[in-house]
Design a protein around this motif. Sequence first.
Motif, mmCIF file in Angstrom:
data_model
loop_
_atom_site.group_PDB
_atom_site.id
_atom_site.type_symbol
_atom_site.label_atom_id
_atom_site.label_comp_id
_atom_site.label_asym_id
_atom_site.label_seq_id
_atom_site.Cartn_x
_atom_site.Cartn_y
_atom_site.Cartn_z
ATOM 1 N N VAL A 1 28.120 36.328 -27.811
ATOM 2 C CA VAL A 1 27.230 37.405 -27.357
ATOM 3 C C VAL A 1 25.750 37.017 -27.373
ATOM 4 C CG1 VAL A 1 26.414 39.747 -27.904
ATOM 5 C CG2 VAL A 1 28.866 39.251 -27.898
ATOM 6 N N PRO A 2 25.239 36.263 -28.365
ATOM 7 C CA PRO A 2 23.819 35.904 -28.332
ATOM 8 C C PRO A 2 23.376 35.187 -27.063
ATOM 9 C CG PRO A 2 24.667 35.542 -30.518
ATOM 10 C CD PRO A 2 25.856 35.876 -29.656
ATOM 11 N N SER A 3 24.311 34.557 -26.363
ATOM 12 C CA SER A 3 23.955 33.948 -25.075
ATOM 13 C C SER A 3 23.451 34.991 -24.092
ATOM 14 C CB SER A 3 25.173 33.235 -24.474
ATOM 15 O OG SER A 3 25.490 32.076 -25.196
ATOM 16 N N TYR A 4 24.074 36.181 -24.111
ATOM 17 C CA TYR A 4 23.663 37.236 -23.181
ATOM 18 C C TYR A 4 22.262 37.727 -23.518
ATOM 19 C CZ TYR A 4 28.819 37.497 -23.406
ATOM 20 O OH TYR A 4 30.156 37.211 -23.467
ATOM 21 N N ILE A 5 21.996 37.877 -24.812
ATOM 22 C CA ILE A 5 20.687 38.380 -25.245
ATOM 23 C C ILE A 5 19.612 37.321 -25.017
ATOM 24 C CG2 ILE A 5 19.344 39.033 -27.281
ATOM 25 C CD1 ILE A 5 23.010 39.980 -26.903
ATOM 26 N N ALA A 6 19.890 36.082 -25.443
ATOM 27 C CA ALA A 6 18.906 35.006 -25.298
ATOM 28 C C ALA A 6 18.579 34.736 -23.840
ATOM 29 C CB ALA A 6 19.430 33.733 -25.963
ATOM 30 N N SER A 7 19.572 34.806 -22.962
ATOM 31 C CA SER A 7 19.333 34.547 -21.542
ATOM 32 C C SER A 7 18.432 35.603 -20.918
ATOM 33 C CB SER A 7 20.675 34.482 -20.791
ATOM 34 O OG SER A 7 21.432 33.375 -21.218
ATOM 35 N N LYS A 8 18.550 36.840 -21.372
ATOM 36 C CA LYS A 8 17.686 37.910 -20.859
ATOM 37 C C LYS A 8 16.226 37.646 -21.239
ATOM 38 C CE LYS A 8 21.183 41.627 -20.865
ATOM 39 N NZ LYS A 8 22.384 41.038 -21.456
ATOM 40 N N ALA A 9 16.015 37.271 -22.512
ATOM 41 C CA ALA A 9 14.649 36.939 -22.940
ATOM 42 C C ALA A 9 14.161 35.676 -22.245
ATOM 43 C CB ALA A 9 14.617 36.762 -24.456
ATOM 44 N N ALA A 10 15.085 34.719 -22.072
ATOM 45 C CA ALA A 10 14.705 33.418 -21.509
ATOM 46 C C ALA A 10 14.246 33.530 -20.060
ATOM 47 C CB ALA A 10 15.868 32.440 -21.619
ATOM 48 N N ILE A 11 14.945 34.328 -19.244
ATOM 49 C CA ILE A 11 14.543 34.401 -17.835
ATOM 50 C C ILE A 11 13.173 35.060 -17.706
ATOM 51 C CG2 ILE A 11 15.702 36.602 -17.312
ATOM 52 C CD1 ILE A 11 16.362 35.357 -14.545
ATOM 53 N N LEU A 12 12.890 36.036 -18.566
ATOM 54 C CA LEU A 12 11.579 36.683 -18.511
ATOM 55 C C LEU A 12 10.479 35.729 -18.957
ATOM 56 C CD1 LEU A 12 12.617 40.189 -19.866
ATOM 57 C CD2 LEU A 12 11.808 39.682 -17.553
ATOM 58 N N SER A 13 10.747 34.924 -19.969
ATOM 59 C CA SER A 13 9.765 33.930 -20.410
ATOM 60 C C SER A 13 9.593 32.842 -19.355
ATOM 61 C CB SER A 13 10.204 33.311 -21.741
ATOM 62 O OG SER A 13 9.249 32.390 -22.191
ATOM 63 N N TYR A 14 10.693 32.443 -18.729
ATOM 64 C CA TYR A 14 10.662 31.428 -17.667
ATOM 65 C C TYR A 14 9.767 31.882 -16.508
ATOM 66 C CZ TYR A 14 12.561 28.295 -14.052
ATOM 67 O OH TYR A 14 12.721 27.366 -13.052
ATOM 68 N N LEU A 15 9.837 33.178 -16.196
ATOM 69 C CA LEU A 15 9.078 33.717 -15.062
ATOM 70 C C LEU A 15 7.630 34.033 -15.416
ATOM 71 C CD1 LEU A 15 11.848 36.115 -13.689
ATOM 72 C CD2 LEU A 15 11.117 33.946 -12.667
ATOM 73 N N THR A 16 7.344 34.320 -16.699
ATOM 74 C CA THR A 16 5.985 34.724 -17.087
ATOM 75 C C THR A 16 5.220 33.627 -17.827
ATOM 76 O OG1 THR A 16 6.750 35.611 -19.213
ATOM 77 C CG2 THR A 16 6.730 37.129 -17.324
ATOM 78 N N LYS A 17 5.950 32.614 -18.325
ATOM 79 C CA LYS A 17 5.357 31.548 -19.160
ATOM 80 C C LYS A 17 4.701 32.120 -20.416
ATOM 81 C CE LYS A 17 6.339 28.446 -15.997
ATOM 82 N NZ LYS A 17 6.963 29.338 -15.007
ATOM 83 N N ARG A 18 5.307 33.201 -20.917
ATOM 84 C CA ARG A 18 4.845 33.806 -22.163
ATOM 85 C C ARG A 18 6.042 34.036 -23.086
ATOM 86 N NH1 ARG A 18 0.893 38.837 -20.771
ATOM 87 N NH2 ARG A 18 0.972 38.998 -23.059
ATOM 88 N N PRO A 19 5.809 34.070 -24.395
ATOM 89 C CA PRO A 19 6.921 34.382 -25.302
ATOM 90 C C PRO A 19 7.445 35.792 -25.044
ATOM 91 C CG PRO A 19 5.010 33.551 -26.507
ATOM 92 C CD PRO A 19 4.547 33.838 -25.119
ATOM 93 N N VAL A 20 8.764 35.959 -25.145
ATOM 94 C CA VAL A 20 9.390 37.265 -24.906
ATOM 95 C C VAL A 20 10.365 37.559 -26.037
ATOM 96 C CG1 VAL A 20 10.877 38.623 -23.386
ATOM 97 C CG2 VAL A 20 9.160 37.087 -22.396
ATOM 98 N N LYS A 21 10.212 38.717 -26.630
ATOM 99 C CA LYS A 21 11.101 39.148 -27.709
ATOM 100 C C LYS A 21 12.003 40.277 -27.210
ATOM 101 C CE LYS A 21 9.757 39.827 -32.104
ATOM 102 N NZ LYS A 21 9.159 40.456 -33.315
ATOM 103 N N LEU A 22 13.313 40.113 -27.453
ATOM 104 C CA LEU A 22 14.279 41.157 -27.109
ATOM 105 C C LEU A 22 15.106 41.454 -28.359
ATOM 106 C CD1 LEU A 22 15.783 43.027 -25.160
ATOM 107 C CD2 LEU A 22 17.188 41.069 -24.464
ATOM 108 N N ILE A 23 14.920 42.623 -28.939
ATOM 109 C CA ILE A 23 15.668 43.053 -30.118
ATOM 110 C C ILE A 23 16.413 44.337 -29.763
ATOM 111 C CG2 ILE A 23 15.572 43.714 -32.550
ATOM 112 C CD1 ILE A 23 14.590 40.862 -32.048
ATOM 113 N N TYR A 24 17.733 44.318 -29.948
ATOM 114 C CA TYR A 24 18.538 45.489 -29.593
ATOM 115 C C TYR A 24 18.426 46.571 -30.656
ATOM 116 C CZ TYR A 24 21.035 43.409 -25.643
ATOM 117 O OH TYR A 24 21.361 42.877 -24.421
#
Length: 751
Positions: free
Chosen positions: A242-265
């Motif tokens: 499951v962490p792959s699903y969460i990490a990928s969501k944060a990762a694509i946003l960071s990839y597109l913005t070049k900024r750190p992104v935190k996603l906590i459920y």
Amino acid sequence: MKIIGKKTKRVEAKEKAYGESKYTPDLYLDRMLYAGVVYSNIAHGILKSIDTSEAEKIPGIVKIATYKDVPGTNKFGVLTKDMWFLIPIGEKIRFEHDAIAVIAGETKEAVEESIKKVKFEVEELPAVLTIDEAIKDEIKVNNPDTNIAFHKKIRRGKVDEAFENADLIIEREFKTDYQEQAYLETQGAIAYYDGEIMKIYGSMQCPFYVQEDVSEILNIPFNKVDVIQMETGGGFGGKEDVPSYIASKAAILSYLTKRPVKLIYDREDDIKETSKRHPSKSYYKVAFKKDGTIIGLQSKTYLDMGAYSTLSPIVMYRTLTHSAGAYKIPNVYVDVYGVYTNKVPCGAFRGFGSPQVLFAIESIVDEAAEKLGIDPWDIRYKNALEIGAETATGHKLEFSVGAKKTLENVKKLSNYDQLKKEIEEFNNTNNIKKRGLGWSHIIYGVSLGAGGQHLDASNSEVHVFPDGTINVMFGGTEIGQGSKTAISMIVSEILGQKLEKINVLQTDTFIVQDSGPTVASRTTVFSGNAAKDAAEKIKKNIMEFLCDKFKVEPEDIKINLGAYKIKDKEYTFDEIAKMCNDANVKLHESGWFKSPKLNFDMENGVGEAYVTYTYSTQLSLVEIDKYTGKIDVKKMWISHDIGKAINYDGVIGQIQGGAVQGMGHAIMEEIKQKDGKIITDNFNNYVIPTIKDIPEIIPDIVEEEFPYGPFGAKGIGEPSLMSAPPSIANAVSNATKKRITKIPISMEDII
């Protein structure tokens, strides 16, 4: 032994007790954005359109990503890529928390407001919400041909002849429901892409799964994805894939913005989106002789996978191999099916597909004992495995079989014969409350087994510094189970340094090789063996140097805890380390351990299913209120054959915690749904055991050493839960004189 098998404090205990440990939510990076997810909120339908224009106008919103923004693959799946990352227009929504978009903003409040403004149109479809509906195949969930996606089987012996020759045949249908992992820390990840390297920090059980999935989603190579394990507040299987699903969501946003992104459920989204224990429906038919000998078993089990397969095919392998329980049964015919429904996907959970069928077989063994006039302990002892016997898959056992010892120990610990008399006297003098005793005797295949040999290996790194301090990094992860302490103790035992001088670093995929997931009670065996391998290499380097320097033989050097005695003079380990470093002795080594090769016929389900097995016995005492249906678990006596206890206190803690979690599955925990939507989405209505529910637990261990384990160790994480549900269910049946065939057991079932 200097430290192995002794009682010791956990190496990270102080930081956790004082609140100093750093978890993913505690981490803040400069210019960090906050993320949220737009969910489908229906069980089944087709996504017709997405409109983010109004959501983008919310002040503070930096980026909204949909399927159009995914640079790589848009699918997940450990074995079958059948789960969308972000649902494309024109494709199916298959459960209520399918993700449609992800949003990054300067504040959590802005993100929450923006989520409400995303508009999407859905053509709703009828949903498949039960195993029976799935089997009918009238509505297809995730496969154009059938909802029955996977099938595994055992074909061994002559089952028909066994039933023809039986003195007693018992047939029953059993049902088990969901269980939520209920880890203390919800899912979460932080991603930061600087244009070159994607760094992921997260709460997880397998950083290597996350590395692979983020690499594929973003279409960047593995050596550009660095996944770092944060302190993790529990997993129980729920943080395997499951962490792959969460990490990928944060990762694509960071990839597109070049900024750190935190996603906590938050807890509600965590419960609605993440995997659970598979609900099951099983049909059992078991043949017995008059003396209680089990001569044949036929079973068919359906597991509700939910909308996507995730880890289900691997879970099914364990369901298959544990279907006949911990007994010598020569004739076995087992079928296990995985079916799609429009509900939350199911995956890994402590026990991994075995509690469902162990509940069934243990219930039948109890019923057979009653009908044959045999004590439930005696029938289990008669059929228990031993050296030279064969498991249900035909695996001939040659070492480390403490099954009968666990049965003997629980009988002795509980003073069973006297206990039965006390229960009978209590029931004869009480009209409102009745007490019952319930046995369970189970087997657990250690590690991933023949179905996962390609993942069954582990790396550990050990580095001794000039001042004698030691750093260790291993490929498994610390998720609260005490693996840092166990691995430290192994290194301490080999090298002779005190435990307080050993530091275990968080797992980092840029440093250690892919070591598979922290599941299946495999960490002590695999990461422990790898750490032992690395430490032994360093010890060899040290000993060769000392023998040459002091002109002595290896037997002239005695390694104590914290010091080496060379002939008549003693040197601290710190002094030894400095001597070695000054002489350019290699003090950093890599260790590796892989599973012994297993021979298993996947087509017929026959052969060596696992490298070794643990065996466990539990006796539970329950008290039932006849008028309210309340079940009170009063006492548990539990014995586990674990090979060798590395950290004795840690083992006892695992036994106690697992038993309570198993009790929750048996009598409390229930996921309720309406139209495919989870309505028990927090701990105000999803009931888990609290400290007031915990019974007296009398734990015991058997140490039948496993020759391939570090110092003989096997594992305790999974089996500690697995013995509880069937034992408690049998105790309830004993108290009510009514056979329990479903768990969790409700108050209505009692009344």
